[in-house]
Design an enzyme around this catalytic site. Structure first.
Site, PDB file in Angstrom:
ATOM      1  N   LYS A  64     -63.969 -78.331  71.155  1.00  0.00           N
ATOM      2  CA  LYS A  64     -64.023 -79.793  71.183  1.00  0.00           C
ATOM      3  C   LYS A  64     -65.022 -80.350  70.170  1.00  0.00           C
ATOM      4  CE  LYS A  64     -62.221 -80.458  75.814  1.00  0.00           C
ATOM      5  NZ  LYS A  64     -62.088 -79.085  76.363  1.00  0.00           N
TER       6      LYS A  64
HETATM    7  C1  LIG Z   1     -60.887 -78.629  76.918  1.00  0.00           C
HETATM    8  C2  LIG Z   1     -60.747 -77.158  77.022  1.00  0.00           C
HETATM    9  C3  LIG Z   1     -59.481 -76.537  77.150  1.00  0.00           C
HETATM   10  C4  LIG Z   1     -58.193 -77.326  77.269  1.00  0.00           C
HETATM   11  O1  LIG Z   1     -57.807 -77.935  76.066  1.00  0.00           O
HETATM   12  P1  LIG Z   1     -56.667 -79.071  76.053  1.00  0.00           P
HETATM   13  O2  LIG Z   1     -56.606 -79.564  74.665  1.00  0.00           O
HETATM   14  O3  LIG Z   1     -57.125 -80.111  77.026  1.00  0.00           O
HETATM   15  O4  LIG Z   1     -55.394 -78.419  76.506  1.00  0.00           O
HETATM   16  C5  LIG Z   1     -59.413 -75.151  77.162  1.00  0.00           C
HETATM   17  N1  LIG Z   1     -60.539 -74.410  77.113  1.00  0.00           N
HETATM   18  C6  LIG Z   1     -61.768 -74.950  77.014  1.00  0.00           C
HETATM   19  C7  LIG Z   1     -62.947 -74.066  76.992  1.00  0.00           C
HETATM   20  C8  LIG Z   1     -61.917 -76.346  76.961  1.00  0.00           C
HETATM   21  O5  LIG Z   1     -63.151 -76.876  76.877  1.00  0.00           O
END
Ligand SMILES: *Cc1c(COP(=O)(O)O)cnc(C)c1O
Length: 428
Positions: free
Chosen positions: A107
């Site tokens: 993210k």
């Molecule tokens: C946010 C997150 C996900 C999920 O990603 P999406 O784009 O919401 O499908 C998977 N793994 C981790 C560690 C995350 O922080």
């Protein structure tokens, strides 16, 4: 570039407006009006380009002339400022590690890109914008870090008290400056509900925006690392299959966008925990959102994935076409733990629970002779320390990024009702 709302009841929007608004007025999420394939020449010669050049090529059509080329190159360089290594864990499987950024989850990429776009768009505006975001864990830290010091932008992060890990809490409560944390007496859904209510509250006259993955500036830059992986692998392996541990389905949707731009990816697997709305949909064609269930891969505890509608749009809402290019499987916590052990026993690789779910998806899908599987390692194992150290005979070393925040003092305001949030926003 123009964007339209997937509810089709709002006028088309510029990139700037889509970033600043987050959601369209009709509450639909935005989708690009026109998607151009990249040149075959670029894809074939991708090894000749740096990661910064690739990221710029990939994103530029989605921004158009709304940010000058030189500025966009700078934004991209600040976004892609760390490595995205591939680590082989089997003869035909590698982990694509997306956790080498400042808060150690993928993210970081979307948050940093969005923060810089918003700062750019607000530079001549005397009014500050307020970014409101609800987090179940990783989003809060990534947004806090990505937006730290952004001029003209205030960030308010709502998180459920006692429901995020200690490290995650430190990442979102200790930075200060333009970042404020609200510790909500409730669960993630309560935080999300408070944010939604604020957006509809006419007495709040400030410019509010959201930094959740529905925002196009958080979603689209996630295409970058699918190209980076292809650059590393394409000479040796022809048929690439990507498995993406999925919650809100933003990350995998970015992968499918990369394919739409011409990146040769053979198949996508969306791997989920027991929050199995999408796997069920592929089986019976009925989309039934449900309340989320808590699991050890908690960043994927989502019962109604907000980006799935974008995936349907990419396949013109044709379920059969979707099923040809895309599979989705769900796994239990027991299967996830067993797989973390199996990966560790076979290769010594320490997968976090989300990565392990991704690996499971590749195994379930199966890989043919000439196929090579990549699963996205979406967060560093240190972020899920209890689960990882409780499952594997390892002691996870604390990386420098985490050491930096772990001893800082937590500062958070308490909130238990929407009125608390409202009072806070009105007096700020
Ligand atoms: C946010 C997150 C996900 C999920 O990603 P999406 O784009 O919401 O499908 C998977 N793994 C981790 C560690 C995350 O922080």
């Amino acid at each position: 570039m123009n964007y339209y709302s997937l509810h089709h009841k709002s006028p088309k929007s510029t990139f700037k407006n889509a970033v600043v608004e987050g959601l369209a007025k009709d509450r639909g999420i935005y989708f690009p009006d026109n998607i151009q394939q990249l040149s075959k020449d670029f894809i074939e010669n991708i090894s000749d380009y740096t990661n910064h050049e690739i990221a710029y090529e990939v994103i530029k059509q989605f921004v158009g002339d709304e940010i000058p080329a030189e500025k966009l190159k700078e934004i991209v360089a600040n976004t892609v400022s760390f490595d995205f290594p591939l680590v082989k864990v089997d003869d035909n499987i590698a982990a694509l590690e997306l956790f080498h950024g400042p808060t150690m989850a993928f993210k970081d990429v979307g948050a940093k890109f969005m923060a810089q776009c918003l700062e750019y768009f607000n530079k001549d505006n005397d009014d500050e914008v307020t970014v409101l975001v609800a987090t179940s864990g990783d989003t809060g830290g990534a947004v806090a870090n990505g937006f730290l010091g952004a001029k003209g932008v205030n960030v308010v992060i709502l998180y459920p008290s006692g429901k995020v890990s200690d490290i995650q809490e430190k990442q979102l409560t200790t930075l200060g400056q333009n970042i404020t944390a609200l510790e909500v007496d409730g669960v993630f859904d309560d935080c999300q509900e408070m944010v939604k209510t604020a957006f509809l509250d006419e007495e709040i006259t400030k410019t509010l925006t959201s930094a959740n993955s529905i925002n196009v500036a958080r979603w689209l830059p996630q295409m970058f690392y699918f190209f980076f992986a292809y650059k590393e692998l394409h000479k040796k392996h022809k048929d690439l299959i990507f498995s993406v541990p999925s919650g809100n389905f933003g990350n995998i949707c970015a992968g499918i966008m990369a394919q739409k731009l011409g990146l040769p990816i053979k198949h996508f697997v969306a791997s989920t925990n027991v929050n199995d709305t999408v796997p069920n949909y592929l089986v019976d064609g009925v989309y039934k959102p449900k309340p989320s269930k808590a699991t050890i891969s908690n960043a994927m505890d989502v019962g109604n994935p907000s980006n799935f509608i974008r995936i349907q749009e990419l396949f013109n809402n044709d379920l059969d076409a979707l099923k040809c290019a895309f599979s989705s499987y769900s796994f239990s916590d027991d299967e996830t733990r067993a797989t973390m052990k199996e990966i560790y026993a076979n290769s010594g690789y320490v997968a976090d629970p989300h990565g392990a779910v991704g690996y499971l998806g590749l195994k379930k899908h199966g890989l043919k002779e000439n196929e090579f599987g990549v699963f996205l390692e979406t967060a560093h194992p240190v972020k899920f320390l209890d689960v990882v150290e409780g499952t594997l005979p390892v002691k996870v070393e604390i990386p420098a990024q985490i050491k930096k925040v772990i001893n800082n003092k937590k500062v958070a305001y308490k909130a238990s009702t929407y009125q608390d949030l409202k009072d806070f926003l009105l007096k700020k």
